[in-house]
Every structure is written in structure tokens, then in C-alpha cells.
Design an enzyme around this catalytic site. Sequence first.
Site, PDB file in Angstrom:
ATOM      1  N   CYS A  18       0.841  -1.209   0.000  1.00 22.51           N
ATOM      2  CA  CYS A  18       0.000   0.000   0.000  1.00 22.51           C
ATOM      3  C   CYS A  18       0.873   1.255   0.000  1.00 22.51           C
ATOM      4  O   CYS A  18       1.513   1.566   0.996  1.00 22.51           O
ATOM      5  CB  CYS A  18      -0.904  -0.050   1.232  1.00 22.51           C
ATOM      6  SG  CYS A  18      -1.761   1.485   1.600  1.00 22.51           S
ATOM      7  N   CYS A  45       0.043   3.852   2.612  1.00 26.18           N
ATOM      8  CA  CYS A  45       0.484   3.370   3.927  1.00 26.18           C
ATOM      9  C   CYS A  45       1.965   3.675   4.139  1.00 26.18           C
ATOM     10  O   CYS A  45       2.370   4.133   5.210  1.00 26.18           O
ATOM     11  CB  CYS A  45       0.265   1.862   4.062  1.00 26.18           C
ATOM     12  SG  CYS A  45      -1.444   1.344   3.942  1.00 26.18           S
TER      13      CYS A  45
END
Length: 122
Positions: free
Chosen positions: A33, A36
Site C-alpha cells: 500500500c 500506507c
Amino acid sequence: MSYMATIDLTAATFDETVENHDFVVIDFWAGWCVPCRQFAPTYEKVSENHDDILFTAVDTEAEQQLAAAFEVRSIPTLAIIREKVLVYAQPGALSEAGLEELLKTARELDMAKVHAEATPNA
């Protein structure tokens, strides 16, 4: 990805962690991600400003059961648990100022009122 000021949270350690800490912040993330990975340094930096808050991280790939328990549908998702009550859970990476404001708001909650609302008829 390694967190210095944060600890990895797993299904196996969740109950004990929440039981032993009055203020827990959880960052649900995954290695693939990009948002993230971009949020991680902000989370790390803010964690260093709050010795009284336990900052944790949940790898949603490794801890799918825990992510499902929090109904995580997109990542990053932040959750805050105060005195064993979930008081915040929202997806999206925050700026440093946004995360600080969120922690300030969570810190200012009237936990007696939160507990009363969380357990009606108690």
C-alpha cells in the site's frame, strides 16, 4: 517496514495490549500500500511526541482476522481505543497536524460519558 516507536499488534497480543494500556492507536497497513508507506514516517514522528499513548501497527496481510474484526475495508485505517472502548476508526492517511488534532480530540473525550454511552442500562 520497521516501526521504532510503535509495536506490531497481532490477534494474539490484541486483548492483552488493550487491557494493559488506556490509550492505544492502531495503524492498519500493508506493505504493498503506497499511501500506507507514505503515512508511516508521519505516524512514527507523531508517536515520538506522546509517551503516554501506545502506537501500534497491524499488517493487514498477516493479520486478516484482526483487520476483519475492525471492518477495515481500505488502508491505511486508523483506530483509537481509550479505556477499552473504540472511539475512532476511519480510513485515510492524515497529515502530521491532522493526526495531532485527532489525538488531541481523543485525549479530551469525557471517558465517563463515553463509557456510559457504550454500556446503556449499566
